[in-house]
Design a protein around this motif. Structure first.
Motif, mmCIF file in Angstrom:
data_model
loop_
_atom_site.group_PDB
_atom_site.id
_atom_site.type_symbol
_atom_site.label_atom_id
_atom_site.label_comp_id
_atom_site.label_asym_id
_atom_site.label_seq_id
_atom_site.Cartn_x
_atom_site.Cartn_y
_atom_site.Cartn_z
ATOM 1 N N GLY A 132 -62.872 -14.352 -60.117
ATOM 2 C CA GLY A 132 -62.696 -14.143 -61.549
ATOM 3 C C GLY A 132 -63.965 -13.851 -62.317
ATOM 4 O O GLY A 132 -63.975 -13.953 -63.549
ATOM 5 N N SER A 133 -65.025 -13.466 -61.642
ATOM 6 C CA SER A 133 -66.304 -13.257 -62.336
ATOM 7 C C SER A 133 -66.225 -12.128 -63.356
ATOM 8 O O SER A 133 -66.755 -12.237 -64.462
ATOM 9 C CB SER A 133 -67.404 -12.967 -61.316
ATOM 10 O OG SER A 133 -67.530 -14.028 -60.395
ATOM 11 N N MET A 134 -65.559 -11.021 -63.006
ATOM 12 C CA MET A 134 -65.471 -9.882 -63.921
ATOM 13 C C MET A 134 -64.615 -10.205 -65.136
ATOM 14 O O MET A 134 -65.005 -9.929 -66.277
ATOM 15 C CB MET A 134 -64.910 -8.663 -63.185
ATOM 16 C CG MET A 134 -64.645 -7.460 -64.079
ATOM 17 S SD MET A 134 -66.147 -6.794 -64.845
ATOM 18 C CE MET A 134 -65.398 -5.744 -66.103
ATOM 19 N N VAL A 135 -63.443 -10.790 -64.927
ATOM 20 C CA VAL A 135 -62.565 -11.068 -66.067
ATOM 21 C C VAL A 135 -63.178 -12.103 -66.994
ATOM 22 O O VAL A 135 -63.042 -12.017 -68.232
ATOM 23 C CB VAL A 135 -61.159 -11.500 -65.601
ATOM 24 C CG1 VAL A 135 -60.408 -10.319 -65.017
ATOM 25 C CG2 VAL A 135 -61.211 -12.644 -64.600
ATOM 26 N N ARG A 136 -63.880 -13.071 -66.440
ATOM 27 C CA ARG A 136 -64.529 -14.068 -67.291
ATOM 28 C C ARG A 136 -65.682 -13.452 -68.068
ATOM 29 O O ARG A 136 -65.885 -13.757 -69.247
ATOM 30 C CB ARG A 136 -65.008 -15.253 -66.433
ATOM 31 C CG ARG A 136 -63.856 -16.109 -65.917
ATOM 32 C CD ARG A 136 -64.308 -17.335 -65.155
ATOM 33 N NE ARG A 136 -64.870 -17.004 -63.853
ATOM 34 C CZ ARG A 136 -66.122 -17.208 -63.491
ATOM 35 N NH1 ARG A 136 -67.003 -17.734 -64.347
ATOM 36 N NH2 ARG A 136 -66.525 -16.890 -62.277
ATOM 37 N N HIS A 137 -66.447 -12.572 -67.423
ATOM 38 C CA HIS A 137 -67.543 -11.907 -68.120
ATOM 39 C C HIS A 137 -66.997 -11.050 -69.260
ATOM 40 O O HIS A 137 -67.523 -11.085 -70.384
ATOM 41 C CB HIS A 137 -68.327 -11.026 -67.148
ATOM 42 C CG HIS A 137 -69.521 -10.367 -67.748
ATOM 43 N ND1 HIS A 137 -70.810 -10.831 -67.544
ATOM 44 C CD2 HIS A 137 -69.648 -9.284 -68.573
ATOM 45 C CE1 HIS A 137 -71.666 -10.066 -68.206
ATOM 46 N NE2 HIS A 137 -70.973 -9.106 -68.838
ATOM 47 N N ALA A 138 -65.950 -10.277 -68.987
ATOM 48 C CA ALA A 138 -65.390 -9.388 -70.008
ATOM 49 C C ALA A 138 -64.854 -10.168 -71.194
ATOM 50 O O ALA A 138 -65.027 -9.769 -72.355
ATOM 51 C CB ALA A 138 -64.285 -8.529 -69.393
#
Length: 433
Positions: A216-222
């Protein structure tokens, strides 16, 4: 003197002598074996030590990379002069200078008789080894929903704690972006996700689908940095559970959802943007049309798709090597960026930009090896030495591949245009390089 003539005279050869004769130009490392024999330069900085008869059987029944990998992963073959968490120096030396040749039938018979015919009985492979391709074919079609779920679990459901130690706090198992040579791994992973967000032109209130979302690194960053409402999907149950915990800890539950699901099961449409970071390697080249078609159908007109994946330097289909296929990415397939671009275009996506981050991946792998060295004892305690050895070997070997342009990393940015051709894309890229 040939093997045949040696045996005709009643002579015998040692394990080390057999190894030395089967390597074109001789061994570049110091090789020693449990029978007391040795070969290669005595002062070589790198050494190989064959510890057991089982290791010899691995080498004799699976000549080449697979036999070496089996012996090494099982602990029957040791690398000396390098840390098992970072055998990069050994990989460079062996890749440059170790080319095995096939023995003639007479030589093969002579070797087998000399070293013992009993060693031609294949030992059971290490437990870290996946089934061969033909066995997987019996159990299900390649890249079917069931088979994909199984092979993804083989690779990703190792241990979340293990991944935390190797990948670092970002929990990003994809190429980072090093804006400066001295950037840390965490800084580089932040920069990668931020670049993806800028290429997708994310803004507060927009919707994002991230397929193959990992932890979930990308969705959390976004969501955290751009105020985006994001949905992530992953085939790994352990990744999904870890991601949900991270979302709760960061207070992002109103913006982010992660599902344990195949990307093909996403039915929602109208997303403003889609990111696919490290998924294409798993889906199979023949499935590119349905993959890009499915993602296109999830996008709203004017929406953007960013596809980030490992690629080959050419567009010829080529099976992955035995070690990668059996120990790392079962059923994984790589192809050149040209094939990816063509497949996207054939599904009515307009490709706006392509970027090669090959050397950034070499740096990322270097830093993962460093993390594995730092946490070696804890990693071994978590997953066992055999699995830890697989990872050290795989990361270091991949680093060599990226450095030598055997494999690359491409980000391909495309849009789903309106029926009248409007893409919403500016005349020039609108993100900071």
């Amino acid at each position: 003197m040939s093997f045949g003539s040696s045996f005709n005279q009643g002579g015998r050869i040692s394990i080390a002598e057999a190894m030395d004769r089967l390597v074109r130009g001789g061994l570049p490392v110091r090789f020693t074996a449990y029978d007391g024999s040795s070969a290669g330069p005595p002062d070589a900085p790198i050494g190989l030590h064959l510890r057991t008869e089982r290791g010899l059987a691995y080498l004799m029944t699976a000549p080449g990379d697979l036999g070496l990998a089996r012996a090494y992963v099982s602990g029957d073959l040791d690398l000396e002069g390098v840390h098992p968490a970072d055998p990069y120096a050994a990989m460079v030396l062996l890749k440059d200078h170790t080319k095995f040749r096939m023995p003639t039938p007479a030589e093969g018979i002579a070797i087998a008789r000399s070293l013992g015919l009993s060693h031609l009985r294949p030992p059971a492979p290490p437990p870290q080894e996946h089934l061969p391709r033909w066995r997987r074919a019996v159990e299900g079609l390649r890249h079917s929903l069931v088979r994909d779920a199984e092979v993804i679990s083989h690779h990703y459901d190792v241990s979340n704690r293990f991944y935390e130690m190797v990948l670092g706090p970002s929990m990003a198992y994809t190429c980072a972006l090093y804006e400066t040579p001295d950037a840390t791994l965490e800084e580089a992973q932040f920069a990668k996700f931020d670049l993806v967000c800028r290429k997708l032109d994310l803004k507060p209130g927009m919707t994002l689908l991230d397929v193959g979302c990992g932890w979930g690194s990308m969705v959390r960053h976004a969501a955290r940095e751009y105020g985006v409402k994001a949905l992530g999907v992953t085939l790994s149950l352990e990744q999904a559970e870890w991601a949900k915990g991270a979302i709760d800890r960061e207070g992002l539950g109103d913006l982010v959802e992660v599902r344990h699901s195949d990307y093909r099961d996403v039915v929602e449409t109208g997303f403003d943007a889609i990111s696919s970071i490290g998924l294409t390697e798993h889906i199979g080249v023949r499935n590119y049309p349905s993959y890009f078609g499915h993602l296109r159908d999830r996008l709203a007109p004017g929406g953007r798709l960013l596809n980030h994946s490992i690629t080959r330097r050419h567009n010829r289909q080529q099976e992955t090597g035995a070690f990668i296929d059996r120990y790392v990415f079962p059923d994984g397939e790589l192809i050149g960026s040209g094939t990816i671009i063509a497949a996207a275009q054939d599904q009515d996506l307009e490709v706006q930009h392509s970027e090669n981050l090959r050397l950034h991946y070499a740096s990322t792998l270097r830093d993962w090896n460093r993390n594995l060295v730092e946490h070696w004892d804890e990693c071994v305690a978590e997953v066992g030495e055999g699995t830890a050895r697989v990872w050290g070997l795989y990361i270091a070997g991949s680093r060599v591949g990226f450095e030598r342009d055997e494999i690359e990393l491409h980000q391909v940015l495309a849009t789903r245009n309106h029926d009248d051709g409007r893409s919403g894309f500016p005349m020039r890229p609108d993100w900071k390089p």
